[in-house]
Scaffold this active site. Structure first.
Site, PDB file in Angstrom:
ATOM      1  CB  SER A 200     123.700 -77.965 -70.227  1.00  7.76           C
ATOM      2  OG  SER A 200     124.797 -77.216 -70.738  1.00  7.76           O
ATOM      3  CE  LYS A 201     116.730 -75.474 -72.237  1.00 14.02           C
ATOM      4  NZ  LYS A 201     115.727 -74.635 -71.601  1.00 14.02           N
ATOM      5  NE  ARG A 202     128.635 -76.032 -71.002  1.00 15.44           N
ATOM      6  CZ  ARG A 202     128.247 -76.694 -69.924  1.00 15.44           C
ATOM      7  NH1 ARG A 202     127.177 -76.296 -69.271  1.00 15.44           N
ATOM      8  NH2 ARG A 202     128.900 -77.761 -69.498  1.00 15.44           N
ATOM      9  N   GLY A 204     123.672 -76.690 -77.315  1.00 17.42           N
ATOM     10  CA  GLY A 204     122.665 -76.696 -78.380  1.00 17.42           C
ATOM     11  C   GLY A 204     121.392 -77.365 -77.896  1.00 17.42           C
TER      12      GLY A 204
END
Length: 428
Positions: A200-202, A204
Site C-alpha cells: 500500500s502507499k505506506r 512508498g
C-alpha cells in the site's frame, strides 16, 4: 482452439503494481503460447471511473511494452447486453426479483474448480447465498458483468490476483445458470511490502507511473514485476524480454505472496543502466538535466553518462552525477569527503597543488592522465590513492566515482583545472 486471456482494470485509479504484474503475466502467457491478449476497461462505476485514469492505465501498459491484440472493450458500453442476459435468467426462473433487484438463484452443493496456480478450490453453494446481479436502477454488478463480458470475448483463461478467489464461485454460479462452460481460472499471489502486509502507499510508491518518474527503465520494471510471484527456474534474475517469454509458464507461478522490495528494484534498474548505451539513455537523461538546470553539449553529456551509468540506480541518479561533471555549481561536499579533508587538510591541499603542476601540460587523454598521476605518486613516495582521492573530492564533492583519470577526462581540462585550483586554495 487458441487461448484468449485478458486484463480488465477498473479506471478508478492509476495502474498499480499488482495490476501491472497481472497484465504482464497474461501478456507473457499469450506471447509464449500464441494466445490472444485482450484489454477490457471495467468502467461501470460511473462515479469513480474517469477518462484520465483510463489514459494513465493505457500509458502505463505501453510504457511497460505490453500491447493488446484486439480493439479495447469498455464494460460501460455493454450495459444493455448485461441487462438482456439478466432478463433471460429471470425469464427462465434461474434468477428472481427481490425489492426491485434481480438475484441469481445459487443452488446448494459444491462449486469447485481446478485452479491453474493453487489446484482444486471448493466452496459450497449454500454459503454463497443468492446474490444481486442487476440493481434496481438496472445497472449490473461486477460478478455478473464480468461473466457476460468474458463469455462474449470468448476468454478461455482468467489469470488474476488471489483477492479474486472469493469472486470465482459466484462467477461459476453465473456460468452454470447460463449453461455454458466456464474458462479456466488461475489466481496469482498477492504482492506484500517488506513488512509482510499488503502493498500500500505506506510502503512508498505503488503506481507504475510513479516509478517511471523516479527514473526507472521500463525493461527493468518489467523484469522485476515478472519475478514477483513467478520463478523462471534456477538463479536467473536479469532477463531479456525474449528470455522471459520463452521461460514463462503457469507452473512457474508461486502460491505464496510476493515481496515488493524497492532496494531490489533499484538494484535491477542499475543492472539495466549498466547494460544500456549512453545514446539510448540520452533522451531520458536530457529532460532531467534540464529540470536540474544543467546544460551541456551532447557529446559531453554522452561522455558523462558513459562514465556514471554503472554506478547509478536510476536515471535521476545518472542526471545528478552528469550535472556534477558538467558544471561546478552542482558540486556539494559530502560529509564523508569533509571528514577526509579534515583528517589531513595540509596533505589534501598539497596533493591538489602537485596534481595541478603536472596536469597543466599533459595530453588530456585517460591514458596520459593516469600515467602522469601515477608517476607523481611514485615521486612523492605515496600510495596513488593519496593523489587520486583529493582530485576526486575536488571534482565531485564525493569519495566515490569512476577512475580519476576518466573523471578528469569527462570533466574536461579547463573545467577540471579550475575546480582543482579552487579546492587547493581552500574553497572545496
Amino acid at each position: 482452439m487458441t487461448d484468449r486471456v485478458r486484463f480488465a482494470p477498473s479506471p478508478t485509479g492509476y495502474l498499480h503494481v499488482g495490476g501491472a504484474r497481472t497484465a504482464l503475466f497474461n501478456w507473457l502467457y499469450a506471447r509464449r503460447t500464441g494466445a490472444k491478449f485482450l484489454l477490457r476497461i471495467e468502467d461501470t462505476d460511473k462515479q469513480r471511473s474517469t477518462d484520465e485514469h483510463t489514459q494513465v492505465i493505457l500509458d502505463g501498459l505501453r510504457w511497460l511494452g505490453l500491447d493488446w491484440d484486439e480493439d479495447l472493450t469498455f464494460q460501460g458500453a455493454r450495459v444493455k447486453r448485461h441487462q438482456e442476459v439478466a432478463d433471460k435468467l429471470l425469464a427462465e426462473g434461474k434468477a428472481y426479483l427481490d425489492e426491485g433487484v434481480i438475484r441469481l438463484r445459487v443452488p446448494p452443493g459444491e462449486i469447485a474448480w481446478d485452479d491453474a496456480v493453487h489446484g482444486r478450490i471448493s466452496f459450497q453453494g449454500e454459503d454463497i447465498k443468492d446474490f444481486v446481479i442487476l440493481r434496481s436502477d438496472r445497472s449490473p454488478l461486477y460478478n455478473f458483468a464480468v461473466v457476460v463480458d468474458d463469455l462474449d470475448m470468448k476468454i478461455t483463461l482468467v489469470l488474476r490476483g488471489d483477492d479474486h478467489i472469493s469472486n470465482t464461485p459466484k462467477q461459476l454460479a453465473v456460468y452454470r445458470a447460463l449453461g455454458v462452460e466456464p474458462p479456466r481460472f488461475g489466481h496469482v499471489p498477492m504482492i506484500n511490502g517488506p513488512d509482510g502486509k499488503k502493498l500500500s502507499k505506506r510502503h512508498g510508491a505503488t503506481a507504475v507511473g510513479d516509478y517511471q518518474h523516479l527514473g526507472l527503465l521500463p525493461a527493468a520494471m518489467r523484469n522485476f514485476l515478472a519475478l514477483l510471484g513467478w520463478s523462471p527456474g534456477g538463479d536467473r534474475e536479469v532477463m531479456t524480454l525474449d528470455e522471459m517469454i520463452q521461460l514463462f509458464s503457469l507452473e512457474g507461478i508461486q502460491k505464496k505472496a510476493a515481496i515488493f522490495d524497492v532496494k531490489k528494484l533499484e538494484w535491477m534498474n542499475g543492472q539495466y543502466l549498466s547494460l544500456a548505451t549512453a545514446e539510448s539513455l540520452y533522451d531520458l537523461v536530457r529532460p532531467q538535466l534540464e529540470q536540474l538546470g544543467a546544460d551541456g553539449r551532447k557529446d559531453a553529456v554522452l561522455r558523462a553518462i558513459t562514465a556514471v551509468k554503472t554506478r547509478s540506480r536510476t536515471t535521476l541518479d545518472v542526471a545528478r552525477q552528469v550535472a556534477v561533471r558538467l558544471d561546478a555549481k552542482f558540486v556539494a561536499l559530502e560529509d564523508k569527503a569533509r571528514k577526509e579533508i579534515a583528517k589531513d587538510t595540509a596533505g589534501y591541499t598539497a596533493a591538489l597543488q602537485s596534481a595541478l603542476e603536472v596536469l597543466q601540460s599533459v595530453d588530456w587523454t585517460p591514458e596520459a592522465l593516469e600515467r602522469v598521476l601515477r608517476e607523481l605518486a611514485e615521486r612523492k613516495g605515496v600510495a596513488s590513492g593519496k593523489i587520486f582521492q583529493p582530485i576526486r573530492i575536488a571534482l565531485t564533492g564525493g569519495t566515490v566515482s569512476e577512475p580519476v583519470n576518466e573523471l578528469l577526462y569527462v570533466v574536461g581540462k579547463e573545467a577540471a583545472l579550475k575546480r582543482l585550483a579552487a579546492s587547493a586554495t581552500g574553497s572545496p
